[in-house]
Scaffold this active site. Sequence first.
Site, PDB file in Angstrom:
ATOM      1  CE  LYS A  18      -2.559   0.673   3.713  1.00 37.09           C
ATOM      2  NZ  LYS A  18      -2.533   1.739   4.335  1.00 37.09           N
ATOM      3  NE  ARG A  23       6.212   6.998   0.649  1.00 36.93           N
ATOM      4  CZ  ARG A  23       5.463   6.302   1.929  1.00 36.93           C
ATOM      5  NH1 ARG A  23       4.182   5.421   1.452  1.00 36.93           N
ATOM      6  NH2 ARG A  23       5.745   6.793   2.948  1.00 36.93           N
ATOM      7  CB  SER A 163       5.439  10.132  11.518  1.00 36.43           C
ATOM      8  OG  SER A 163       4.619  10.065  10.444  1.00 36.43           O
ATOM      9  CD  GLN A 165       0.552   8.335   7.186  1.00 41.97           C
ATOM     10  OE1 GLN A 165      -0.134   8.731   8.192  1.00 41.97           O
ATOM     11  NE2 GLN A 165       0.194   7.290   6.785  1.00 41.97           N
ATOM     12  CG  ASP A 310       1.084   0.316   9.824  1.00 42.93           C
ATOM     13  OD1 ASP A 310       0.389   0.830  10.584  1.00 42.93           O
ATOM     14  OD2 ASP A 310       1.065   0.446   8.706  1.00 42.93           O
ATOM     15  CE  LYS A 337      -0.116   4.255  13.451  1.00 42.12           C
ATOM     16  NZ  LYS A 337       0.768   5.068  12.264  1.00 42.12           N
ATOM     17  NE  ARG A 341      -5.174   0.248  13.257  1.00 43.29           N
ATOM     18  CZ  ARG A 341      -4.164   0.530  12.095  1.00 43.29           C
ATOM     19  NH1 ARG A 341      -2.761   0.442  11.989  1.00 43.29           N
ATOM     20  NH2 ARG A 341      -4.414   0.773  11.292  1.00 43.29           N
TER      21      ARG A 341
HETATM   22  O1  SPQ Z   1      -2.733   5.579   4.809  1.00 42.59           O
HETATM   23  P1  SPQ Z   1      -2.902   5.228   6.632  1.00 42.59           P
HETATM   24  O2  SPQ Z   1      -4.682   5.535   6.883  1.00 42.59           O
HETATM   25  O3  SPQ Z   1      -1.832   5.807   7.646  1.00 42.59           O
HETATM   26  O4  SPQ Z   1      -2.521   3.677   7.262  1.00 42.59           O
HETATM   27  C1  SPQ Z   1      -1.508   2.910   8.097  1.00 42.59           C
HETATM   28  C2  SPQ Z   1      -2.402   1.328   8.249  1.00 42.59           C
HETATM   29  O5  SPQ Z   1      -1.812   0.918   9.160  1.00 42.59           O
HETATM   30  O6  SPQ Z   1      -2.290   1.056   6.897  1.00 42.59           O
HETATM   31  C3  SPQ Z   1      -2.151   3.090   9.499  1.00 42.59           C
HETATM   32  F1  SPQ Z   1      -2.725   3.566  10.063  1.00 42.59           F
HETATM   33  O7  SPQ Z   1      -0.370   2.868   7.730  1.00 42.59           O
HETATM   34  C4  SPQ Z   1       0.568   3.839   7.678  1.00 42.59           C
HETATM   35  C5  SPQ Z   1       1.696   3.530   8.534  1.00 42.59           C
HETATM   36  O8  SPQ Z   1       1.129   3.259   9.649  1.00 42.59           O
HETATM   37  C6  SPQ Z   1       0.929   4.233   5.918  1.00 42.59           C
HETATM   38  C7  SPQ Z   1       2.278   5.166   5.846  1.00 42.59           C
HETATM   39  C8  SPQ Z   1       2.980   5.197   5.106  1.00 42.59           C
HETATM   40  O9  SPQ Z   1       2.638   4.344   3.854  1.00 42.59           O
HETATM   41  O10 SPQ Z   1       3.422   5.866   5.047  1.00 42.59           O
HETATM   42  C9  SPQ Z   1       3.187   4.941   7.348  1.00 42.59           C
HETATM   43  C10 SPQ Z   1       2.577   4.874   8.854  1.00 42.59           C
HETATM   44  O11 SPQ Z   1       1.884   5.668   9.333  1.00 42.59           O
HETATM   45  P2  SPQ Z   1       3.002   6.915  10.227  1.00 42.59           P
HETATM   46  O12 SPQ Z   1       2.225   8.411  10.646  1.00 42.59           O
HETATM   47  O13 SPQ Z   1       4.136   6.307  11.009  1.00 42.59           O
HETATM   48  O14 SPQ Z   1       3.978   8.150   9.363  1.00 42.59           O
END
Ligand code: SPQ
Length: 423
Positions: A18, A23, A163, A165, A310, A337, A341
């Site tokens: 995913k 990306r 993170s 993200q 995750d 999340k 969770r």
């Molecule tokens: O996209 P989303 O909803 O945040 O999805 C989750 C998941 O469980 O599928 C988090 F709930 O994954 C994130 C992950 O926890 C996906 C991600 C990424 O693709 O960059 C990074 C992680 O989040 P974060 O907040 O740690 O950057």
Amino acid sequence: MLNKKNPLKGEVTIPGDKSISHRAVMFGALAEGTTEVTNFLQGADCLSTIDCFRKLGIEIDNTKERILIHGKGLHGLKAPSCVLDAGNSGTTTRLISGILAAQDFETTLTGDASIQKRPMRRIMEPLSMMGADITSVNGNDCAPLHIKGAPLHGIHYHSKVASAQVKSAILLAGLYADGETRVTEPTISRNHSEIMLRYFGADIHTEDKTAIIQPNPLLHGQKITVPGDISSAAYFIAAGLLVPGSEILIKNVGINPTRDGILKVALSMGGNITLLNENYDGEPTADLLVKSSELHGITIEGNIIPTLIDELPIINIMAAAAKGTTVIKDAAELKVKESNRIDVMVENLTAMGADITGTDDGMIIEGGKPLHGAFIKTYMDHRIAMSFTVASLLADGETTLEDKELANISFPTFYHDLEMLQK
Ligand code: SPQ
């Protein structure tokens, strides 16, 4: 609802990763020329990313076999004629914000009820430091976000959370900044953005826990084959280990070291997993041979947490079935999340008869209590739905999920693939 204790047997190829699929669309849109993506995840989250970029004027052909993204370069996006909708996807919301912060138009970005509760201050703050004009429409630091593009400055941001993200939003804004941008994390989070941006031609490198990007590169369209998602494989790893008599081969799984904590934990708990056909060309992959095993509890804490964040819901299920105590610490991020969770795992595992206590930054699970069927409240969270589907295989009596369709967010073939392995 599945409620049989048949062993899992045979081979499974799980859908694309995913994080990498998101990306590929985003970076392909910002590149010159066409990007071709195979094994793209056709889950609802990644389709939300496609939808947003189409609304930003990017032509994207999705034939299921492959995705073609007809990129228009860093400055080729157009003002959308409507609100952008990221659906349930935090990745879409946060990463696209970094791009939108630098455009010469305004956008409003929203998502579903779960997204509208997730914290956006973590990206609003660094993007504002770069010069972005980004506000929370309801003044609660959540989506909807209103983003008015502005000239951006390079910064060195020290993130309080590990993170990907947050890091990726800043790096994407950094593509448009007037100088170098640096992001330092407390612990390294998944590095798919760094790997793929470099592949597209960006000048980006890392020094220890800092990612460093130079502005204004010429990005070129690329061919990308997305590896299988280790976060999806995790459900079959757990089911294969926990359901007695199982032996399965999970093919072509991404084993990037910033994502492979589930393997390390499963091995430490006594799981019988063998890596085959390892391939270290680009994003590393391997086939995973999983055999049912007696698991024991362990402590999971520190730097490994971002590499399995995750997977902690399914690790909770493994811990509930294991002998002894599992302690999970340093995982307060679980609270923000798709659902909280920590609370949701405690509520549902308790309903099934497990011994679990929530803490400020994780949980303590006394494994080995017999599980029984229950009604599982899924709180708009795909990982809760899939984790408790695996738990249902171990429980006496019937388990019912409030919303089993949530698996479509990240793993549309989940139930089908599981049933195939149990035939
Ligand atoms: O996209 P989303 O909803 O945040 O999805 C989750 C998941 O469980 O599928 C988090 F709930 O994954 C994130 C992950 O926890 C996906 C991600 C990424 O693709 O960059 C990074 C992680 O989040 P974060 O907040 O740690 O950057």
